[in-house]
Scaffold this motif. Sequence first.
Motif, PDB file in Angstrom:
ATOM      1  N   ALA A  17      10.774  -8.225   6.078  1.00 23.41           N
ATOM      2  CA  ALA A  17       9.519  -7.465   6.044  1.00 23.41           C
ATOM      3  C   ALA A  17       9.507  -6.667   4.755  1.00 23.41           C
ATOM      4  N   ILE A  18       8.539  -6.954   3.875  1.00 20.73           N
ATOM      5  CA  ILE A  18       8.484  -6.339   2.548  1.00 20.73           C
ATOM      6  C   ILE A  18       7.087  -5.789   2.325  1.00 20.73           C
ATOM      7  N   SER A  19       7.002  -4.577   1.771  1.00 15.83           N
ATOM      8  CA  SER A  19       5.721  -3.956   1.453  1.00 15.83           C
ATOM      9  C   SER A  19       5.669  -3.670  -0.047  1.00 15.83           C
ATOM     10  N   LEU A  20       4.563  -4.076  -0.696  1.00 23.47           N
ATOM     11  CA  LEU A  20       4.387  -3.852  -2.127  1.00 23.47           C
ATOM     12  C   LEU A  20       2.958  -3.394  -2.395  1.00 23.47           C
ATOM     13  N   SER A  21       2.735  -2.901  -3.606  1.00 21.50           N
ATOM     14  CA  SER A  21       1.396  -2.485  -4.018  1.00 21.50           C
ATOM     15  C   SER A  21       0.801  -3.537  -4.939  1.00 21.50           C
ATOM     16  N   THR A  22      -0.463  -3.871  -4.732  1.00 19.04           N
ATOM     17  CA  THR A  22      -1.120  -4.843  -5.592  1.00 19.04           C
ATOM     18  C   THR A  22      -1.438  -4.256  -6.964  1.00 19.04           C
ATOM     19  N   ARG A  23      -1.212  -2.963  -7.146  1.00 18.56           N
ATOM     20  CA  ARG A  23      -1.351  -2.394  -8.489  1.00 18.56           C
ATOM     21  C   ARG A  23      -0.293  -2.993  -9.416  1.00 18.56           C
ATOM     22  N   GLY A  83      -0.342 -19.215   5.267  1.00 18.35           N
ATOM     23  CA  GLY A  83      -1.543 -18.401   5.218  1.00 18.35           C
ATOM     24  C   GLY A  83      -1.285 -16.916   5.160  1.00 18.35           C
ATOM     25  N   PHE A  84      -2.249 -16.182   4.577  1.00 19.32           N
ATOM     26  CA  PHE A  84      -2.228 -14.728   4.644  1.00 19.32           C
ATOM     27  C   PHE A  84      -3.434 -14.264   5.455  1.00 19.32           C
ATOM     28  N   PHE A  85      -3.265 -13.107   6.081  1.00 26.39           N
ATOM     29  CA  PHE A  85      -4.344 -12.546   6.899  1.00 26.39           C
ATOM     30  C   PHE A  85      -5.010 -11.425   6.123  1.00 26.39           C
ATOM     31  N   SER A  86      -6.312 -11.542   5.899  1.00 28.44           N
ATOM     32  CA  SER A  86      -7.091 -10.526   5.215  1.00 28.44           C
ATOM     33  C   SER A  86      -7.649  -9.541   6.234  1.00 28.44           C
ATOM     34  N   LEU A  87      -7.229  -8.276   6.139  1.00 25.65           N
ATOM     35  CA  LEU A  87      -7.743  -7.282   7.074  1.00 25.65           C
ATOM     36  C   LEU A  87      -9.212  -6.995   6.814  1.00 25.65           C
ATOM     37  N   GLU A  88      -9.645  -7.138   5.575  1.00 25.80           N
ATOM     38  CA  GLU A  88     -11.041  -6.880   5.247  1.00 25.80           C
ATOM     39  C   GLU A  88     -11.943  -7.929   5.880  1.00 25.80           C
ATOM     40  N   GLU A  89     -11.529  -9.191   5.801  1.00 24.74           N
ATOM     41  CA  GLU A  89     -12.343 -10.272   6.338  1.00 24.74           C
ATOM     42  C   GLU A  89     -11.986 -10.619   7.773  1.00 24.74           C
ATOM     43  N   ARG A  90     -10.869 -10.065   8.274  1.00 25.41           N
ATOM     44  CA  ARG A  90     -10.394 -10.329   9.639  1.00 25.41           C
ATOM     45  C   ARG A  90     -10.208 -11.820   9.889  1.00 25.41           C
ATOM     46  N   GLU A 127      -6.819   0.129  10.253  1.00 24.78           N
ATOM     47  CA  GLU A 127      -7.964  -0.695   9.869  1.00 24.78           C
ATOM     48  C   GLU A 127      -7.792  -1.279   8.473  1.00 24.78           C
ATOM     49  N   SER A 128      -6.990  -0.606   7.613  1.00 25.46           N
ATOM     50  CA  SER A 128      -6.833  -1.067   6.242  1.00 25.46           C
ATOM     51  C   SER A 128      -5.461  -0.659   5.711  1.00 25.46           C
ATOM     52  N   LEU A 129      -4.881  -1.516   4.901  1.00 28.18           N
ATOM     53  CA  LEU A 129      -3.632  -1.224   4.201  1.00 28.18           C
ATOM     54  C   LEU A 129      -3.883  -0.713   2.793  1.00 28.18           C
ATOM     55  N   GLY A 130      -5.150  -0.520   2.424  1.00 31.48           N
ATOM     56  CA  GLY A 130      -5.476  -0.058   1.077  1.00 31.48           C
ATOM     57  C   GLY A 130      -5.073  -1.103   0.053  1.00 31.48           C
ATOM     58  N   ASP A 131      -4.377  -0.643  -0.995  1.00 32.34           N
ATOM     59  CA  ASP A 131      -3.951  -1.591  -2.022  1.00 32.34           C
ATOM     60  C   ASP A 131      -2.574  -2.168  -1.732  1.00 32.34           C
ATOM     61  N   SER A 132      -2.082  -1.962  -0.519  1.00 30.79           N
ATOM     62  CA  SER A 132      -0.776  -2.499  -0.152  1.00 30.79           C
ATOM     63  C   SER A 132      -0.907  -3.922   0.373  1.00 30.79           C
ATOM     64  N   VAL A 133       0.201  -4.636   0.302  1.00 34.75           N
ATOM     65  CA  VAL A 133       0.281  -5.989   0.836  1.00 34.75           C
ATOM     66  C   VAL A 133       1.624  -6.133   1.527  1.00 34.75           C
ATOM     67  N   PRO A 179      -1.376  -7.793  -9.204  1.00 34.43           N
ATOM     68  CA  PRO A 179      -2.809  -8.071  -8.993  1.00 34.43           C
ATOM     69  C   PRO A 179      -3.080  -9.500  -8.555  1.00 34.43           C
ATOM     70  N   GLU A 180      -2.096 -10.406  -8.700  1.00 33.44           N
ATOM     71  CA  GLU A 180      -2.311 -11.786  -8.273  1.00 33.44           C
ATOM     72  C   GLU A 180      -2.330 -11.924  -6.754  1.00 33.44           C
ATOM     73  N   CYS A 181      -1.895 -10.889  -6.039  1.00 37.37           N
ATOM     74  CA  CYS A 181      -1.919 -10.906  -4.575  1.00 37.37           C
ATOM     75  C   CYS A 181      -3.176 -10.222  -4.056  1.00 37.37           C
ATOM     76  N   ARG A 182      -3.624 -10.637  -2.901  1.00 36.63           N
ATOM     77  CA  ARG A 182      -4.802 -10.025  -2.276  1.00 36.63           C
ATOM     78  C   ARG A 182      -4.406  -8.723  -1.609  1.00 36.63           C
ATOM     79  N   GLU A 183      -5.013  -7.620  -2.012  1.00 32.10           N
ATOM     80  CA  GLU A 183      -4.712  -6.343  -1.380  1.00 32.10           C
ATOM     81  C   GLU A 183      -5.214  -6.332   0.056  1.00 32.10           C
ATOM     82  N   ASN A 184      -4.675  -5.397   0.841  1.00 31.39           N
ATOM     83  CA  ASN A 184      -5.096  -5.236   2.229  1.00 31.39           C
ATOM     84  C   ASN A 184      -4.890  -6.535   3.019  1.00 31.39           C
ATOM     85  N   SER A 185      -3.748  -7.177   2.748  1.00 32.13           N
ATOM     86  CA  SER A 185      -3.479  -8.470   3.378  1.00 32.13           C
ATOM     87  C   SER A 185      -2.028  -8.564   3.822  1.00 32.13           C
TER      88      SER A 185
END
Length: 411
Positions: free
Chosen positions: A340-346, A379-386, A326-332, A349-355
Motif C-alpha cells: 500500500a503506497i501513497s504519493l502526490s501527483t504533484r 485498472g485504477f478507480f477514479s473517485l471523481e468519476e466513481r 469523498e476525495s483524495l485531493g492530489d493524492s494517489v 503528473p503522469e498519474c491521475r490524481e484522486n485515484s
Amino acid sequence: MAAFKVDWSELPKELLGSILQRLPIVDNIRFGAVCTSWNSVSSDKSYRPLAPQLPWMMLPYKVGQEGKETRKFLNLAHKKIYQMKLPKEIRHSRCVGSSFGWLVILDAFCCVLLMNPFSGAIIHLPPTETLPDVLGVHVSESSGEIDHYMIRRYGPNRECSISPGRLRVGLMSKAIVTADPLVDSNYMVIAIGFSGLVFCKAGADSWTQLDRTMISSKGSCEDILYFNGLLYVLNAYGDIMVWDLNELPLNKAKEVDPPFGATSLTRPQPYGNWFIWKRYLAESSGDLLQVLLWFRERDGKRNVYTSASCGIYRLDLSTKTWIEVESLGDSVLFLGRNSAISLSTRNFPECRENSIYFAEHFWKGWLEDDPNVDQQNLGFFSLEERRFVKYYYYALKRIKPPLIWVVPNFM
C-alpha cells in the motif's frame, strides 16, 4: 579559437552525486552505464534519491517459466515493460510482500528472505522451521536440499508432511518490513501466516508468534499496516487491532475504537446486490484509511467496468469515528494484496490524481481458472468519476503469483 573540451568522466563526484539524486530510476540506470567513474557514483549509497519514486509493477511469470531468473516490470510512467535478471533465489519463488523497495520472498525451498530486485541484495530471515506450527525440516541425504517439512494443521494432533512447493503457497499471505534495512537496523518483518501473525526483529534467529487466540476470535487477518510506530491488523469484518511495536514482547493489543462494523456503509450506486470482495489498509497524508473493493453481479456476470466500485473511510481519532472519504485531493494510492503506497501527483503528473491504482487482475470472466480468460485488464478507480478505468492491458492467461507494486531502490 580552439574548441573547449570537457572530460565528463572527471567531473567532481559531489556534482555527479547531486545530479544522480534528481534523476528518475530509468535515467539512474543509464547514468551508471556511462563510464567507470559514473558507475562508482551510482553505486554509492550516500547518494539516495531526494524525491519519492513512482512504483513499478512486478508482473507474474508465464506458466512454465517459474525456474527462470528473469522477471518483467511495468514502468507505469512510460507504460513500458522492462525485463530484468534477478538473483537465482527468484527461481520457483513466491513474493508475499513489498516494502521500501524490498520484496519478501519464499524461495524454492520455502526459506524466507528479503530481496532488492534492483540492486540484487539479499537478506536471509530466520529459518522456516522456527515458525509456529512448522515442527521440523527433512533434508535429502542425496542432494543436501530440503525435501519436506513437518507441520501442524487443523488442531494440536494433526501433523503432516508437506513439500516446500506446497508449503510456499500457504505459509504466508502477506508480509511487511517496518523500515528500509539499509537505513534503519532496527527494522522488523511481520507476516500473516497460517499460524496467525508472526514477526522477527533484525538479526533474530527465530520467528515469534503474536496472540493467535486474540486474532482468531476477531476473524481472519485481512491486511496489516505499519503506521506511526504501530502495527494495525485488519480482520475480515473491518475491525482493527493495534500493537505498539515499541513495547516488546508484542503480547498486548487494543481494538481501534469504534468497530468498523458499527459504521453505516454507503453502498455504491446504483443499488444492487453488492458485496465486499477485498479490504485494504493504507496511509495517506497522515490519515489511516480503510479501502473497500466492492463487486456485484449484473446480468449473471461480473466485470470490473460495470460491476465494481470502491469506498474509502478515514479514522478520525478525535471523534473516534470512521468518516467516508469523498476525495483524495492530489493524492494517489497504489494498492495490492502485498503493498500500500501513497504519493502526490504533484511529483507524478503522469498519474491521475484522486485515484486508486490496483495491482489486481480484473478479468473478463470471474473465475481465475476460467479457460476463456485471455486478457488481464489492470485498472485504477477514479473517485471523481466513481468508476474504474483501464491503465494497462497485459496479455496473460491465468495469473498465479500476485501482481506486486515495488518502489525502485538501488541502494
